[in-house]
Design a protein around this motif. Structure first.
Motif, short mmCIF file in Angstrom:
data_model
loop_
_atom_site.label_atom_id
_atom_site.label_comp_id
_atom_site.label_asym_id
_atom_site.label_seq_id
_atom_site.Cartn_x
_atom_site.Cartn_y
_atom_site.Cartn_z
N ASP A 197 -18.84 87.44 78.03
CA ASP A 197 -19.21 87.61 76.62
C ASP A 197 -19.73 86.33 75.97
O ASP A 197 -20.58 86.37 75.08
CB ASP A 197 -18.03 88.16 75.80
CG ASP A 197 -16.73 87.38 75.99
OD1 ASP A 197 -16.78 86.25 76.53
OD2 ASP A 197 -15.67 87.91 75.61
N LYS A 204 -23.49 86.17 76.08
CA LYS A 204 -24.21 87.37 75.64
C LYS A 204 -25.56 87.05 74.99
O LYS A 204 -26.45 87.90 74.96
CB LYS A 204 -23.35 88.17 74.67
CG LYS A 204 -23.05 87.47 73.35
CD LYS A 204 -22.20 88.34 72.45
CE LYS A 204 -21.92 87.65 71.12
NZ LYS A 204 -21.10 88.48 70.22
N ASP A 205 -25.73 85.82 74.45
CA ASP A 205 -26.99 85.46 73.81
C ASP A 205 -27.83 84.51 74.66
O ASP A 205 -28.81 83.94 74.18
CB ASP A 205 -26.72 84.81 72.44
CG ASP A 205 -26.03 85.76 71.47
OD1 ASP A 205 -26.41 86.94 71.45
OD2 ASP A 205 -25.12 85.33 70.75
N ILE A 239 -30.64 87.36 79.61
CA ILE A 239 -31.16 88.56 78.95
C ILE A 239 -32.56 88.90 79.49
O ILE A 239 -32.86 90.05 79.83
CB ILE A 239 -31.22 88.37 77.42
CG1 ILE A 239 -29.80 88.25 76.86
CG2 ILE A 239 -31.96 89.54 76.75
CD1 ILE A 239 -29.74 87.81 75.40
N LYS A 266 -24.66 94.24 81.22
CA LYS A 266 -23.33 94.54 80.67
C LYS A 266 -22.63 93.24 80.31
O LYS A 266 -22.59 92.30 81.11
CB LYS A 266 -22.49 95.34 81.67
CG LYS A 266 -22.90 96.79 81.81
CD LYS A 266 -21.84 97.57 82.56
CE LYS A 266 -22.20 99.05 82.63
NZ LYS A 266 -21.18 99.83 83.35
N ILE A 267 -22.09 93.20 79.11
CA ILE A 267 -21.35 92.03 78.65
C ILE A 267 -19.87 92.28 78.89
O ILE A 267 -19.30 93.24 78.38
CB ILE A 267 -21.62 91.75 77.15
CG1 ILE A 267 -23.13 91.63 76.88
CG2 ILE A 267 -20.88 90.50 76.71
CD1 ILE A 267 -23.83 90.54 77.67
N SER A 287 -15.94 91.13 78.65
CA SER A 287 -15.06 90.28 77.84
C SER A 287 -14.18 89.42 78.73
O SER A 287 -13.84 89.80 79.86
CB SER A 287 -14.18 91.14 76.93
OG SER A 287 -13.17 91.78 77.68
N CYS A 294 -17.52 89.61 87.05
CA CYS A 294 -18.54 90.37 86.31
C CYS A 294 -19.30 91.33 87.21
O CYS A 294 -19.67 92.43 86.79
CB CYS A 294 -19.51 89.41 85.62
SG CYS A 294 -18.82 88.62 84.14
#
Length: 330
Positions: free
Chosen positions: A244, A247-248, A253, A264-265, A267, A297
């Motif tokens: 997570d 994620k940016d 991406i 998929k992100i 946590s 992941c």
């Protein structure tokens, strides 16, 4: 769930669209119509009709027109690419008497959707693809059934034509497709020319971590090189997963976009539950709160049924893991 875009340009068409939306409850439906027929339950088509259709074409995987077939064909014509990427497009007449798949009937699921909706609304599905008419399965339909990727559309078309013509076509798969994956095939035949095509199961989950601002080109290169070392096609990638906190991360991406797969992100709370199964790093744990990223992941983004092929590969600030899912038939 895969949304359906339903496009119409008349008042009667809107009435029919709302009836279909109410009756067909297996998927959410977004109704698009002209401003003069629009209300709070519909989306308004503003400006150029063709441009709006272009936006819908790129956003939705399933599109239905309640218009004349000619209107639908002219509207989508500028945006058609290839059958493995185009959405399925159907046309329903204003009386909901007939439903016609006009694009991506097999790979896009248009024929199946037409038959499904027809049962709900009482329309007659007009299926025009030759394999369906003859009651025989096409290669691209088979690929869709096992969530696979066609290696070549051209060879798939040639083999499908043999099936439709009633020629003998063998399907060569491992005895247990869930745990085996052949690297070679021997074909025994006295035919001088044999049409062969390949379906690539989309069953690879890539777990990934990287240093901040790692460019997508570097990530893509490492993924391609790693899969090549395993003799696995990049077309087999089904999903990518990362933590997570990343994620940016633009490089990650954009890499997922390049391979045209979802990202998929995951946590850190999820990772903590399984990280002790993998090699961990005290530095990584001190930095982000978990001791491993890519390996957990790769599994948590997957179906969780399969085997990890590469637990951790590091290069130039990028760490990737490769997980191979079982391939199910059906």
């Amino acid at each position: 769930m895969n949304k359906i875009a339903l496009i119409t340009v008349t008042k009667k068409g809107v009435e029919q669209a709302k009836k279909i939306e109410k009756i067909y409850t297996k998927a959410p439906i977004d109704i698009y119509t002209m401003e003069k027929f629009s209300d709070e339950s519909t989306f308004t088509i503003k400006g150029s009709f063709k441009e709006q259709v272009g936006e819908i074409f790129s956003e939705y995987k399933r599109i239905i027109f309640i218009t004349a077939v000619g209107i639908a064909v002219r509207a989508i014509a500028p945006y058609i690419k290839t059958k493995d990427v185009d959405p399925c497009v159907l046309v329903i007449d204003e009386g909901s008497d007939f439903i016609i798949p006009i694009l991506s009937g097999h790979l896009g699921g248009g024929n199946e959707l037409a038959q499904d909706i027809s049962q709900s609304i009482g329309a007659y599905p007009l299926i025009t693809t030759s394999s369906d008419i003859s009651g025989k399965i096409a290669v691209d339909t088979l690929a869709q059934k096992i969530n696979g990727k066609l290696e070549s559309l051209e060879s798939a078309k040639k083999v499908t034509s043999l099936i439709v013509a009633g020629e003998s076509v063998s399907i060569k798969v491992p005895q247990n497709i869930e745990d085996s994956n052949p690297s070679g095939v021997i074909v025994v035949s006295n035919r001088e020319k044999i049409e062969i095509t390949q379906i690539i199961p989309k069953n690879i989950s890539i777990g990934i971590g990287c240093k901040k601002d790692t460019p997508k080109e570097k990530i893509i290169e490492i993924i391609e090189t790693t899969l090549k070392s395993l003799n696995i096609s990049t077309k087999a990638i089904r999903v990518m997963g990362t933590v997570d906190i990343k994620k940016d991360e633009v490089g990650i991406i954009e890499s997922a976009k390049y391979f045209n797969v979802p990202l998929k992100i995951i946590s850190r709370d999820e990772i903590k539950k399984i990280e002790d199964k993998f090699e961990t790093s005290d530095f990584v744990r001190k930095t982000i709160g978990v001791g491993a990223v890519s390996a957990p992941c790769s599994i948590l983004a997957s179906t969780k049924k399969g085997d990890i092929l590469i637990e951790k590969f590091r290069k130039d600030g990028v760490t990737i893991s490769v997980y191979e899912e079982e391939t199910k038939n059906g």
